[in-house]
Design a protein around this motif. Structure first.
Motif, PDB file in Angstrom:
ATOM      1  N   LYS A 142      39.369  54.526  45.158  1.00 17.47           N
ATOM      2  CA  LYS A 142      38.042  54.070  44.744  1.00 17.47           C
ATOM      3  C   LYS A 142      37.063  54.085  45.909  1.00 17.47           C
ATOM      4  CE  LYS A 142      39.935  51.093  41.104  1.00 17.47           C
ATOM      5  NZ  LYS A 142      40.096  49.692  40.618  1.00 17.47           N
ATOM      6  N   ALA A 143      37.559  53.888  47.135  1.00 14.78           N
ATOM      7  CA  ALA A 143      36.683  53.835  48.306  1.00 14.78           C
ATOM      8  C   ALA A 143      36.031  55.174  48.599  1.00 14.78           C
ATOM      9  CB  ALA A 143      37.479  53.376  49.527  1.00 14.78           C
ATOM     10  N   LEU A 144      36.581  56.277  48.097  1.00 10.79           N
ATOM     11  CA  LEU A 144      36.016  57.603  48.338  1.00 10.79           C
ATOM     12  C   LEU A 144      35.269  58.156  47.136  1.00 10.79           C
ATOM     13  CD1 LEU A 144      38.944  59.339  50.296  1.00 10.79           C
ATOM     14  CD2 LEU A 144      36.804  58.429  51.219  1.00 10.79           C
ATOM     15  N   GLY A 145      35.537  57.632  45.960  1.00 12.94           N
ATOM     16  CA  GLY A 145      34.900  58.167  44.765  1.00 12.94           C
ATOM     17  C   GLY A 145      35.527  59.482  44.340  1.00 12.94           C
ATOM     18  N   GLU A 146      34.864  60.183  43.429  1.00 16.85           N
ATOM     19  CA  GLU A 146      35.403  61.434  42.913  1.00 16.85           C
ATOM     20  C   GLU A 146      35.393  62.522  43.989  1.00 16.85           C
ATOM     21  OE1 GLU A 146      36.846  62.063  39.973  1.00 16.85           O
ATOM     22  OE2 GLU A 146      36.693  59.896  39.661  1.00 16.85           O
ATOM     23  N   ALA A 248      41.442  54.155  57.391  1.00 16.40           N
ATOM     24  CA  ALA A 248      42.420  54.868  56.551  1.00 16.40           C
ATOM     25  C   ALA A 248      43.179  53.887  55.665  1.00 16.40           C
ATOM     26  CB  ALA A 248      43.378  55.665  57.420  1.00 16.40           C
ATOM     27  N   VAL A 249      43.597  52.762  56.229  1.00 15.17           N
ATOM     28  CA  VAL A 249      44.314  51.755  55.435  1.00 15.17           C
ATOM     29  C   VAL A 249      43.413  51.188  54.346  1.00 15.17           C
ATOM     30  CG1 VAL A 249      45.363  49.462  55.529  1.00 15.17           C
ATOM     31  CG2 VAL A 249      45.951  51.162  57.271  1.00 15.17           C
ATOM     32  N   ARG A 250      42.136  50.966  54.684  1.00 15.18           N
ATOM     33  CA  ARG A 250      41.201  50.443  53.671  1.00 15.18           C
ATOM     34  C   ARG A 250      41.072  51.422  52.497  1.00 15.18           C
ATOM     35  NH1 ARG A 250      36.031  50.756  51.910  1.00 15.18           N
ATOM     36  NH2 ARG A 250      35.595  52.576  53.242  1.00 15.18           N
ATOM     37  N   ILE A 251      40.940  52.702  52.807  1.00 12.89           N
ATOM     38  CA  ILE A 251      40.812  53.707  51.749  1.00 12.89           C
ATOM     39  C   ILE A 251      42.102  53.786  50.933  1.00 12.89           C
ATOM     40  CG2 ILE A 251      40.574  56.180  51.303  1.00 12.89           C
ATOM     41  CD1 ILE A 251      38.722  56.285  53.765  1.00 12.89           C
ATOM     42  N   ALA A 252      43.240  53.792  51.630  1.00 17.60           N
ATOM     43  CA  ALA A 252      44.530  53.893  50.937  1.00 17.60           C
ATOM     44  C   ALA A 252      44.760  52.699  50.023  1.00 17.60           C
ATOM     45  CB  ALA A 252      45.655  54.019  51.960  1.00 17.60           C
ATOM     46  N   THR A 253      44.363  51.519  50.457  1.00 15.21           N
ATOM     47  CA  THR A 253      44.557  50.322  49.638  1.00 15.21           C
ATOM     48  C   THR A 253      43.747  50.397  48.356  1.00 15.21           C
ATOM     49  OG1 THR A 253      44.918  49.023  51.666  1.00 15.21           O
ATOM     50  CG2 THR A 253      44.425  47.803  49.659  1.00 15.21           C
ATOM     51  N   SER A 254      42.612  51.097  48.394  1.00 15.75           N
ATOM     52  CA  SER A 254      41.771  51.209  47.200  1.00 15.75           C
ATOM     53  C   SER A 254      42.339  52.146  46.160  1.00 15.75           C
ATOM     54  CB  SER A 254      40.370  51.674  47.590  1.00 15.75           C
ATOM     55  OG  SER A 254      40.369  53.058  47.926  1.00 15.75           O
ATOM     56  N   LEU A 255      43.479  52.777  46.488  1.00 24.65           N
ATOM     57  CA  LEU A 255      44.117  53.682  45.526  1.00 24.65           C
ATOM     58  C   LEU A 255      44.589  52.898  44.298  1.00 24.65           C
ATOM     59  CD1 LEU A 255      44.784  56.750  45.539  1.00 24.65           C
ATOM     60  CD2 LEU A 255      47.080  56.132  46.243  1.00 24.65           C
ATOM     61  N   GLY A 256      44.927  51.636  44.505  1.00 25.03           N
ATOM     62  CA  GLY A 256      45.368  50.816  43.387  1.00 25.03           C
ATOM     63  C   GLY A 256      46.830  51.044  43.055  1.00 25.03           C
ATOM     64  N   GLY A 257      47.339  50.259  42.105  1.00 21.60           N
ATOM     65  CA  GLY A 257      48.745  50.359  41.732  1.00 21.60           C
ATOM     66  C   GLY A 257      48.975  51.325  40.598  1.00 21.60           C
TER      67      GLY A 257
END
Length: 257
Positions: A142-146, A248-257
């Motif tokens: 979600k942190a990067l969008g489409e 990088a960790v912030r972006i990866a965490t926004s991937l969700g479960g």
């Protein structure tokens, strides 16, 4: 009649092993001291437990105890010398397999890869084709969008998403053998976490390659940028092109479960 104990053969084999071990000369002093401390009793200490009627110390039992001390000493020497010498460290610290990626860490920086090679059978896809070609659940941070574009490679094995600035996310099924390999020099990657999941951060540029699933052929791909790798549930991820571990960790965490 004298019976030959199995420990006699073991002792002979250990003595022969000693002739085959390439030990630096002189061996590290701390190694010798550590081994001696393990096999010699302290001053005033009995060489072993006191004999009792229930557990008598027969000559055979004492010989077995002495020979197992030899076994322990040899094992300690091999481990200690392996860890204390550059040759030993090179043999032990060699490959780390994690999240479907094989990290090959050598003593010197690897040769830079100047060419760029696509993944096997890599091609762009739209949302409808992505669902048809890939069997696992594809996630977007979600942190990067489409993403600007999406590709599928190796017959649906790998999905790659691309954003401006050289940022990309590769995701692939964790139930398969390692797919990517990275060649690294010292130091080790940094351990971190993406939420509850273990992860590794590779801070510098490094050669990236791919292991062909059909025949194991190694395919050099390109020189990769800083990368975060982690495994989430049954899927593997590598996020490349983000400058800092924290981002990088912030972006990866926004991937969700």
């Amino acid at each position: 009649m004298n019976s030959r104990e199995p420990f006699d053969d073991l002792e002979s084999e250990l003595l022969a092993l000693g002739d085959l071990i390439d030990v630096p000369s002189p061996p590290p002093a701390d190694v010798a001291a550590a081994v001696r401390a393990r096999i010699e009793p302290a001053p005033g200490e009995a060489p072993g437990p006191v004999s009792t009627p229930e557990r008598p110390h027969t000559p055979a039992r004492r010989r077995r105890r002495a020979r197992w001390k030899v076994v322990t000493a040899v094992v300690l020497v091999v481990i200690a010398i392996t860890a204390a010498t550059p040759q030993g460290r090179a043999a032990v610290v060699r490959i780390l397999r994690f999240a479907g990626i094989e990290l090959r860490i050598g003593d010197t920086p690897p040769k830079v890869v100047t060419a760029v090679t696509p993944l096997p059978y890599e091609h762009p896809v739209d949302a409808d084709a992505l669902k048809a070609e890939v069997k696992f659940q594809v996630r977007t941070p979600k942190a990067l969008g489409e993403p600007e574009r999406v590709t599928v490679a190796d017959r649906g094995r790998v999905v790659s998403m691309f954003w401006p600035g050289g940022v990309r996310l590769d995701q692939f099924d964790g139930g398969l053998d390692p797919a990517f390999f990275k060649k690294l020099g010292p130091p080790w990657p940094d351990y971190t976490k993406v939420g509850p999941y273990q992860a590794w951060w590779i801070k510098g540029a490094h050669p990236l390659g791919y292991l062909n699933r059909q025949d194991g052929t190694e395919i050099p791909l390109r020189q990769a940028g800083p990368t975060l790798i982690w495994q989430q549930d049954t899927l593997n991820y590598r996020l490349e092109g983000v400058k800092t571990r924290e981002e990088a960790v912030r972006i990866a965490t926004s991937l969700g479960g």
